[in-house]
Design a protein around this motif. Structure first.
Motif, PDB file in Angstrom:
ATOM      1  N   LEU A  58      -2.674  -3.413   5.939  1.00 53.49           N
ATOM      2  CA  LEU A  58      -2.155  -2.257   6.683  1.00 53.49           C
ATOM      3  C   LEU A  58      -0.752  -1.903   6.205  1.00 53.49           C
ATOM      4  O   LEU A  58      -0.425  -0.729   6.031  1.00 53.49           O
ATOM      5  CB  LEU A  58      -2.146  -2.541   8.186  1.00 53.49           C
ATOM      6  CG  LEU A  58      -3.510  -2.533   8.868  1.00 53.49           C
ATOM      7  CD1 LEU A  58      -3.410  -3.099  10.272  1.00 53.49           C
ATOM      8  CD2 LEU A  58      -4.096  -1.125   8.884  1.00 53.49           C
ATOM      9  N   SER A  59       0.057  -2.912   5.977  1.00 55.10           N
ATOM     10  CA  SER A  59       1.425  -2.686   5.516  1.00 55.10           C
ATOM     11  C   SER A  59       1.437  -2.020   4.133  1.00 55.10           C
ATOM     12  O   SER A  59       2.141  -1.042   3.917  1.00 55.10           O
ATOM     13  CB  SER A  59       2.185  -4.004   5.483  1.00 55.10           C
ATOM     14  OG  SER A  59       3.487  -3.814   5.019  1.00 55.10           O
ATOM     15  N   SER A  60       0.620  -2.539   3.215  1.00 51.74           N
ATOM     16  CA  SER A  60       0.619  -1.994   1.852  1.00 51.74           C
ATOM     17  C   SER A  60       0.038  -0.575   1.803  1.00 51.74           C
ATOM     18  O   SER A  60       0.396   0.201   0.933  1.00 51.74           O
ATOM     19  CB  SER A  60      -0.138  -2.912   0.898  1.00 51.74           C
ATOM     20  OG  SER A  60      -1.528  -2.849   1.132  1.00 51.74           O
ATOM     21  N   SER A  61      -0.833  -0.245   2.760  1.00 54.97           N
ATOM     22  CA  SER A  61      -1.429   1.088   2.767  1.00 54.97           C
ATOM     23  C   SER A  61      -0.639   2.076   3.632  1.00 54.97           C
ATOM     24  O   SER A  61      -0.942   3.267   3.641  1.00 54.97           O
ATOM     25  CB  SER A  61      -2.887   1.030   3.228  1.00 54.97           C
ATOM     26  OG  SER A  61      -2.970   0.526   4.545  1.00 54.97           O
ATOM     27  N   GLY A  70     -10.042  -5.961   6.976  1.00 57.12           N
ATOM     28  CA  GLY A  70      -9.670  -4.654   7.515  1.00 57.12           C
ATOM     29  C   GLY A  70     -10.147  -3.492   6.670  1.00 57.12           C
ATOM     30  O   GLY A  70      -9.805  -2.348   6.942  1.00 57.12           O
ATOM     31  N   GLY A  71     -10.951  -3.763   5.669  1.00 58.25           N
ATOM     32  CA  GLY A  71     -11.361  -2.736   4.712  1.00 58.25           C
ATOM     33  C   GLY A  71     -12.067  -1.535   5.322  1.00 58.25           C
ATOM     34  O   GLY A  71     -11.794  -0.393   4.933  1.00 58.25           O
ATOM     35  N   SER A 120      -6.687   9.534   1.772  1.00 60.00           N
ATOM     36  CA  SER A 120      -5.260   9.555   1.446  1.00 60.00           C
ATOM     37  C   SER A 120      -4.797   8.347   0.635  1.00 60.00           C
ATOM     38  O   SER A 120      -3.807   8.429  -0.076  1.00 60.00           O
ATOM     39  CB  SER A 120      -4.429   9.654   2.731  1.00 60.00           C
ATOM     40  OG  SER A 120      -4.578   8.481   3.518  1.00 60.00           O
ATOM     41  N   GLN A 121      -5.498   7.233   0.738  1.00 64.58           N
ATOM     42  CA  GLN A 121      -5.117   6.016   0.003  1.00 64.58           C
ATOM     43  C   GLN A 121      -6.144   5.645  -1.070  1.00 64.58           C
ATOM     44  O   GLN A 121      -6.249   4.476  -1.458  1.00 64.58           O
ATOM     45  CB  GLN A 121      -4.922   4.849   0.974  1.00 64.58           C
ATOM     46  CG  GLN A 121      -3.742   5.021   1.907  1.00 64.58           C
ATOM     47  CD  GLN A 121      -2.442   5.025   1.140  1.00 64.58           C
ATOM     48  OE1 GLN A 121      -2.200   4.182   0.285  1.00 64.58           O
ATOM     49  NE2 GLN A 121      -1.591   5.998   1.435  1.00 64.58           N
ATOM     50  N   LYS A 122      -6.905   6.641  -1.541  1.00 67.24           N
ATOM     51  CA  LYS A 122      -7.950   6.393  -2.549  1.00 67.24           C
ATOM     52  C   LYS A 122      -7.407   5.569  -3.710  1.00 67.24           C
ATOM     53  O   LYS A 122      -6.350   5.859  -4.263  1.00 67.24           O
ATOM     54  CB  LYS A 122      -8.463   7.728  -3.076  1.00 67.24           C
ATOM     55  CG  LYS A 122      -9.547   7.561  -4.126  1.00 67.24           C
ATOM     56  CD  LYS A 122     -10.056   8.898  -4.620  1.00 67.24           C
ATOM     57  CE  LYS A 122     -11.137   8.680  -5.665  1.00 67.24           C
ATOM     58  NZ  LYS A 122     -11.732   9.940  -6.088  1.00 67.24           N
ATOM     59  N   GLY A 123      -8.156   4.512  -4.050  1.00 69.84           N
ATOM     60  CA  GLY A 123      -7.806   3.672  -5.187  1.00 69.84           C
ATOM     61  C   GLY A 123      -6.899   2.503  -4.845  1.00 69.84           C
ATOM     62  O   GLY A 123      -6.727   1.605  -5.667  1.00 69.84           O
ATOM     63  N   ARG A 124      -6.326   2.478  -3.652  1.00 64.24           N
ATOM     64  CA  ARG A 124      -5.420   1.384  -3.271  1.00 64.24           C
ATOM     65  C   ARG A 124      -6.198   0.076  -3.183  1.00 64.24           C
ATOM     66  O   ARG A 124      -7.225  -0.006  -2.529  1.00 64.24           O
ATOM     67  CB  ARG A 124      -4.740   1.655  -1.942  1.00 64.24           C
ATOM     68  CG  ARG A 124      -3.856   0.471  -1.520  1.00 64.24           C
ATOM     69  CD  ARG A 124      -2.922   0.784  -0.414  1.00 64.24           C
ATOM     70  NE  ARG A 124      -2.033   1.895  -0.688  1.00 64.24           N
ATOM     71  CZ  ARG A 124      -0.908   1.814  -1.395  1.00 64.24           C
ATOM     72  NH1 ARG A 124      -0.551   0.669  -1.943  1.00 64.24           N
ATOM     73  NH2 ARG A 124      -0.151   2.874  -1.565  1.00 64.24           N
ATOM     74  N   SER A 125      -5.688  -0.948  -3.851  1.00 62.88           N
ATOM     75  CA  SER A 125      -6.310  -2.274  -3.790  1.00 62.88           C
ATOM     76  C   SER A 125      -6.036  -2.910  -2.435  1.00 62.88           C
ATOM     77  O   SER A 125      -4.952  -2.759  -1.871  1.00 62.88           O
ATOM     78  CB  SER A 125      -5.753  -3.182  -4.889  1.00 62.88           C
ATOM     79  OG  SER A 125      -6.180  -2.724  -6.143  1.00 62.88           O
ATOM     80  N   LEU A 126      -7.035  -3.635  -1.940  1.00 58.98           N
ATOM     81  CA  LEU A 126      -6.907  -4.382  -0.696  1.00 58.98           C
ATOM     82  C   LEU A 126      -7.110  -5.861  -0.994  1.00 58.98           C
ATOM     83  O   LEU A 126      -7.956  -6.225  -1.809  1.00 58.98           O
ATOM     84  CB  LEU A 126      -7.948  -3.914   0.328  1.00 58.98           C
ATOM     85  CG  LEU A 126      -7.858  -2.453   0.762  1.00 58.98           C
ATOM     86  CD1 LEU A 126      -9.045  -2.092   1.645  1.00 58.98           C
ATOM     87  CD2 LEU A 126      -6.550  -2.183   1.482  1.00 58.98           C
ATOM     88  N   ILE A 182      -9.168   5.178   8.405  1.00 64.84           N
ATOM     89  CA  ILE A 182      -7.865   5.848   8.541  1.00 64.84           C
ATOM     90  C   ILE A 182      -7.600   6.715   7.310  1.00 64.84           C
ATOM     91  O   ILE A 182      -7.160   7.859   7.423  1.00 64.84           O
ATOM     92  CB  ILE A 182      -6.723   4.832   8.744  1.00 64.84           C
ATOM     93  CG1 ILE A 182      -6.913   4.051  10.047  1.00 64.84           C
ATOM     94  CG2 ILE A 182      -5.374   5.558   8.770  1.00 64.84           C
ATOM     95  CD1 ILE A 182      -5.943   2.877  10.209  1.00 64.84           C
ATOM     96  N   SER A 183      -7.871   6.184   6.130  1.00 70.24           N
ATOM     97  CA  SER A 183      -7.659   6.924   4.890  1.00 70.24           C
ATOM     98  C   SER A 183      -8.453   8.230   4.881  1.00 70.24           C
ATOM     99  O   SER A 183      -8.018   9.230   4.319  1.00 70.24           O
ATOM    100  CB  SER A 183      -8.054   6.062   3.686  1.00 70.24           C
ATOM    101  OG  SER A 183      -7.851   6.737   2.473  1.00 70.24           O
ATOM    102  N   ARG A 184      -9.608   8.222   5.567  1.00 58.06           N
ATOM    103  CA  ARG A 184     -10.482   9.395   5.594  1.00 58.06           C
ATOM    104  C   ARG A 184     -10.247  10.282   6.822  1.00 58.06           C
ATOM    105  O   ARG A 184     -11.010  11.211   7.058  1.00 58.06           O
ATOM    106  CB  ARG A 184     -11.938   8.947   5.543  1.00 58.06           C
ATOM    107  CG  ARG A 184     -12.324   8.355   4.198  1.00 58.06           C
ATOM    108  CD  ARG A 184     -13.725   7.757   4.261  1.00 58.06           C
ATOM    109  NE  ARG A 184     -14.119   7.138   3.024  1.00 58.06           N
ATOM    110  CZ  ARG A 184     -15.088   7.605   2.231  1.00 58.06           C
ATOM    111  NH1 ARG A 184     -15.741   8.705   2.533  1.00 58.06           N
ATOM    112  NH2 ARG A 184     -15.406   6.957   1.131  1.00 58.06           N
TER     113      ARG A 184
END
Length: 182
Positions: A84-87, A53-54, A7-13, A60-62
């Motif tokens: 966690l907040s940004s995602s 937390g990666g 669900s968050q594919k591509g989001r930078s951490l 969670i994204s999966r």
């Protein structure tokens, strides 16, 4: 460093500032999740040496329902909260600053059982066998659960630790992934 899929594919951490943690590369993360998933239908996950937390955020994204993140480093804990907040995964997580053994003792008191446990300790301070023996004694892994260990390729883990049996092992240069099931 980014979320590889879901669900968050591509989001930078954000990485943890400084040299105290070694984030899992996107290539290794993708290979690891392809070995155990790649997607999930719920479940509870423990990310015991969470760093940024990666791994837990990827879970969670999966599709994992909830992740408990543990790290002893103050900067790592702040980074986990930021990621966690940004995602958008704050509600699906708990974050604790503690060392691994003390965190496990607190988890035992809560009588939690995990579907997935990520163990990615600092390579110089490997405690994988000892921690897995404790997890086995205290039945912290669900009957069909999975323990995923990331470690230096120079570390050779036993084929069996208590009732956990290694069913997959892969090397990625200086990094190895060993996966155990009951």
């Amino acid at each position: 460093m980014r979320v590889v899929s879901g669900s968050q594919k591509g989001r930078s951490l954000k990485p943890v500032p400084g040299n105290s943690t070694r984030p899992t590369t996107d290539k290794v993360k993708e290979a690891l999740f392809n070995m155990i998933g790649p997607y999930f239908e719920g479940g509870l996950c423990l990310d015991l040496f969470a760093g940024s937390g990666g791994l837990g955020i990827e879970a969670i994204s999966r599709g994992v329902d909830k992740v408990i993140f543990v790290d002893r480093d103050r900067m790592a804990i702040q980074t986990i909260h930021d990621n966690l907040s940004s995602s958008g995964f704050t509600e699906q997580s708990e974050v604790y600053r503690n060392d691994a053994e003390r965190a496990l003792k607190a988890i035992i008191k809560r009588e939690l059982v995990f579907d997935y446990i990520f163990l990615d300790p600092p390579y110089k301070k490997q405690q994988l066998v000892k921690l897995m023996e404790l997890m086995d004694r205290e039945a912290l892994l669900a009957d069909d659960g999975t323990i995923i260990c990331e470690h230096g390729s120079d570390v050779h883990l036993p084929e069996q630790i208590g009732s956990f049996v290694q069913y997959k092992h892969e090397n990625y240069g200086m990094i190895s992934i060993s996966i155990y099931k009951r």
